[in-house]
Write a protein that holds these residues in place. Structure first.
Motif, PDB file in Angstrom:
ATOM      1  N   ILE A  24       0.838  -1.196   0.000  1.00 44.57           N
ATOM      2  CA  ILE A  24       0.000   0.000   0.000  1.00 44.57           C
ATOM      3  C   ILE A  24       0.877   1.253   0.000  1.00 44.57           C
ATOM      4  O   ILE A  24       1.829   1.366   0.783  1.00 44.57           O
ATOM      5  N   ALA A  25       0.536   2.178  -0.881  1.00 43.32           N
ATOM      6  CA  ALA A  25       1.201   3.485  -0.904  1.00 43.32           C
ATOM      7  C   ALA A  25       0.295   4.481  -0.193  1.00 43.32           C
ATOM      8  O   ALA A  25      -0.823   4.738  -0.643  1.00 43.32           O
ATOM      9  N   ALA A  26       0.764   5.022   0.915  1.00 45.36           N
ATOM     10  CA  ALA A  26       0.009   6.029   1.667  1.00 45.36           C
ATOM     11  C   ALA A  26       0.571   7.391   1.289  1.00 45.36           C
ATOM     12  O   ALA A  26       1.600   7.819   1.815  1.00 45.36           O
ATOM     13  N   ILE A  27      -0.091   8.069   0.386  1.00 47.90           N
ATOM     14  CA  ILE A  27       0.456   9.327  -0.132  1.00 47.90           C
ATOM     15  C   ILE A  27      -0.235  10.529   0.524  1.00 47.90           C
ATOM     16  O   ILE A  27      -0.260  11.620  -0.022  1.00 47.90           O
ATOM     17  N   GLU A  28      -0.742  10.306   1.720  1.00 41.94           N
ATOM     18  CA  GLU A  28      -1.432  11.328   2.503  1.00 41.94           C
ATOM     19  C   GLU A  28      -1.216  11.007   3.970  1.00 41.94           C
ATOM     20  O   GLU A  28      -1.180   9.842   4.364  1.00 41.94           O
ATOM     21  N   THR A  29      -1.043  12.036   4.815  1.00 40.42           N
ATOM     22  CA  THR A  29      -0.575  11.810   6.179  1.00 40.42           C
ATOM     23  C   THR A  29      -1.576  11.080   7.070  1.00 40.42           C
ATOM     24  O   THR A  29      -1.197  10.219   7.863  1.00 40.42           O
ATOM     25  N   VAL A  30      -2.864  11.424   6.983  1.00 37.11           N
ATOM     26  CA  VAL A  30      -3.838  10.750   7.854  1.00 37.11           C
ATOM     27  C   VAL A  30      -3.944   9.277   7.487  1.00 37.11           C
ATOM     28  O   VAL A  30      -4.062   8.408   8.347  1.00 37.11           O
ATOM     29  N   ALA A  31      -3.884   8.982   6.194  1.00 40.76           N
ATOM     30  CA  ALA A  31      -3.893   7.587   5.760  1.00 40.76           C
ATOM     31  C   ALA A  31      -2.648   6.853   6.253  1.00 40.76           C
ATOM     32  O   ALA A  31      -2.719   5.690   6.678  1.00 40.76           O
ATOM     33  N   LEU A  32      -1.505   7.524   6.220  1.00 41.25           N
ATOM     34  CA  LEU A  32      -0.260   6.920   6.703  1.00 41.25           C
ATOM     35  C   LEU A  32      -0.379   6.571   8.178  1.00 41.25           C
ATOM     36  O   LEU A  32      -0.054   5.456   8.596  1.00 41.25           O
ATOM     37  N   GLU A  33      -0.840   7.518   8.988  1.00 47.59           N
ATOM     38  CA  GLU A  33      -0.989   7.246  10.413  1.00 47.59           C
ATOM     39  C   GLU A  33      -2.002   6.127  10.651  1.00 47.59           C
ATOM     40  O   GLU A  33      -1.835   5.311  11.571  1.00 47.59           O
ATOM     41  N   SER A  34      -3.037   6.084   9.837  1.00 48.78           N
ATOM     42  CA  SER A  34      -4.051   5.039   9.994  1.00 48.78           C
ATOM     43  C   SER A  34      -3.451   3.662   9.750  1.00 48.78           C
ATOM     44  O   SER A  34      -3.702   2.716  10.511  1.00 48.78           O
ATOM     45  N   LEU A  35      -2.674   3.527   8.677  1.00 47.83           N
ATOM     46  CA  LEU A  35      -2.046   2.232   8.387  1.00 47.83           C
ATOM     47  C   LEU A  35      -1.121   1.806   9.517  1.00 47.83           C
ATOM     48  O   LEU A  35      -1.155   0.649   9.977  1.00 47.83           O
ATOM     49  N   LEU A  36      -0.296   2.731   9.987  1.00 48.06           N
ATOM     50  CA  LEU A  36       0.644   2.384  11.052  1.00 48.06           C
ATOM     51  C   LEU A  36      -0.099   2.011  12.333  1.00 48.06           C
ATOM     52  O   LEU A  36       0.326   1.112  13.060  1.00 48.06           O
ATOM     53  N   ALA A  37      -1.201   2.699  12.602  1.00 47.26           N
ATOM     54  CA  ALA A  37      -1.988   2.371  13.796  1.00 47.26           C
ATOM     55  C   ALA A  37      -2.573   0.970  13.714  1.00 47.26           C
ATOM     56  O   ALA A  37      -2.830   0.334  14.739  1.00 47.26           O
ATOM     57  N   LEU A  38      -2.763   0.487  12.497  1.00 45.65           N
ATOM     58  CA  LEU A  38      -3.298  -0.858  12.279  1.00 45.65           C
ATOM     59  C   LEU A  38      -2.191  -1.896  12.124  1.00 45.65           C
ATOM     60  O   LEU A  38      -2.458  -3.056  11.801  1.00 45.65           O
ATOM     61  N   GLY A  39      -0.955  -1.466  12.325  1.00 50.14           N
ATOM     62  CA  GLY A  39       0.162  -2.389  12.239  1.00 50.14           C
ATOM     63  C   GLY A  39       0.608  -2.710  10.829  1.00 50.14           C
ATOM     64  O   GLY A  39       1.259  -3.731  10.591  1.00 50.14           O
ATOM     65  N   ILE A  40       0.282  -1.838   9.886  1.00 47.96           N
ATOM     66  CA  ILE A  40       0.633  -2.059   8.483  1.00 47.96           C
ATOM     67  C   ILE A  40       1.713  -1.067   8.067  1.00 47.96           C
ATOM     68  O   ILE A  40       1.530   0.145   8.184  1.00 47.96           O
ATOM     69  N   GLU A  41       2.833  -1.576   7.585  1.00 47.50           N
ATOM     70  CA  GLU A  41       3.879  -0.709   7.051  1.00 47.50           C
ATOM     71  C   GLU A  41       3.658  -0.528   5.555  1.00 47.50           C
ATOM     72  O   GLU A  41       3.626  -1.509   4.814  1.00 47.50           O
ATOM     73  N   PRO A  42       3.489   0.709   5.098  1.00 45.71           N
ATOM     74  CA  PRO A  42       3.284   0.915   3.661  1.00 45.71           C
ATOM     75  C   PRO A  42       4.572   0.687   2.885  1.00 45.71           C
ATOM     76  O   PRO A  42       5.668   0.692   3.467  1.00 45.71           O
ATOM     77  N   VAL A  43       4.436   0.488   1.583  1.00 48.16           N
ATOM     78  CA  VAL A  43       5.639   0.362   0.753  1.00 48.16           C
ATOM     79  C   VAL A  43       6.110   1.731   0.291  1.00 48.16           C
ATOM     80  O   VAL A  43       7.264   1.898  -0.106  1.00 48.16           O
ATOM     81  N   ALA A  44       5.232   2.719   0.341  1.00 40.10           N
ATOM     82  CA  ALA A  44       5.574   4.089  -0.038  1.00 40.10           C
ATOM     83  C   ALA A  44       4.768   5.023   0.840  1.00 40.10           C
ATOM     84  O   ALA A  44       3.652   4.706   1.242  1.00 40.10           O
TER      85      ALA A  44
END
Length: 281
Positions: A24-44
């Motif tokens: 998953i590419a999180a190209i927006e900050t709230v989405a990035l924090e959401s992924l990390l909060a769910l234990g998911i490391e994005p690829v970008a």
């Protein structure tokens, strides 16, 4: 190809994607924090304007491809990361066709930056809806306990979040960004100059002494900015300053970072500053 016209748009109003995306590419900050909060490391991941990752999550992004700021996304970097899902926001609406050619793309519309809604939607997209709901519930419990402590120790004493910049003084508002946390989740009283519906209000140095805040959270660009106000004899006339109730805060998460992780940090910092301060008096 997937495209969402806004929050909760197609497909399936935020339902999990077929095949459960793994890259998953999180190209927006709230989405990035959401992924990390769910234990998911994005690829970008999105960066700040200086090209660096959001400071309080940077240590969790080793090996993640930086793809530039939300307003200047590097499409080649996104492509090189080989994502199977891209999550962006309204700022990238103009490049959505190019993003869709790289991978299925979800454009989240969140004009008021409600991190809870974004976390829940991201959770559904990646098949972790239950985890997202539990994280939101945990935040609500955390905020409720903080609110109880603040009500006991601070009561209705007005507060404000102020940023001092060269030749400009900003009092941040109650509705957007950090405002809903301070004046909503934590139930703090907004000082008189805090705008209700604006991101911030620019006030003159002469007006600053009218800021009736008894506690100020202060963000400064450099010590020289405050020194100039002190030289004018105006800064010391602000009630919170006269009482020594000024708490310095960092650019992140108070300005940068408006997702669940930033919100949790802000709650902790507010309690540490106000409950700790009052408890020591």
């Amino acid at each position: 190809i997937l495209g969402c016209g806004g929050e909760g748009g197609s497909p399936g109003s935020g339902s999990a994607l077929p095949g459960s995306p793994r890259r998953i590419a999180a190209i927006e900050t709230v989405a990035l924090e959401s992924l990390l909060a769910l234990g998911i490391e994005p690829v970008a991941a999105v960066t700040m304007p200086d090209g660096e990752f959001l400071s309080f999550v940077a240590d969790r992004l080793d090996g993640v491809t930086p793809v530039g700021h939300v307003t200047s996304t590097n499409l080649e970097a996104v492509l090189a990361a080989r994502p199977d899902l891209i999550i962006g926001s309204n700022e990238q609406r103009g490049i959505e066709p190019q993003l869709q050619r790289i991978a299925p793309t979800v454009i989240l519309a969140h004009p008021e930056r409600d991190f809870r809604d974004t976390l829940l939607k991201v959770g559904e997209l990646v098949g972790r809806g239950d985890e997202a709901r539990r994280r939101v519930e945990a935040y609500e419990s955390k905020a409720a306990e903080a609110r109880r402590l603040l009500d006991e120790r601070v009561g209705d004493a007005p507060v404000a979040f102020v940023r001092i910049m060269p030749k400009e003084y900003r009092v941040f508002g109650a509705r957007l960004n950090v405002g809903p946390i301070l004046y909503g989740d934590l139930g703090l009283e907004a000082a008189s100059l805090v705008p209700v519906d604006e991101l911030w209000a620019v006030v003159s140095a002469e007006v600053l002494p009218q800021l009736d805040a008894e506690h100020i959270f202060l963000l400064t660009t450099s010590p020289e900015d405050v020194a100039e106000l002190k030289d004018q004899g105006l800064w010391g006339r602000v009630p919170a300053v006269a009482a020594g109730n000024v708490s310095p805060v960092g650019f992140a998460p108070w300005i940068q970072g408006d997702g669940i992780l930033g919100a949790e940090r802000i709650v902790d910092e507010v309690v540490a500053a106000l409950v700790g301060r009052v408890g020591d008096e």
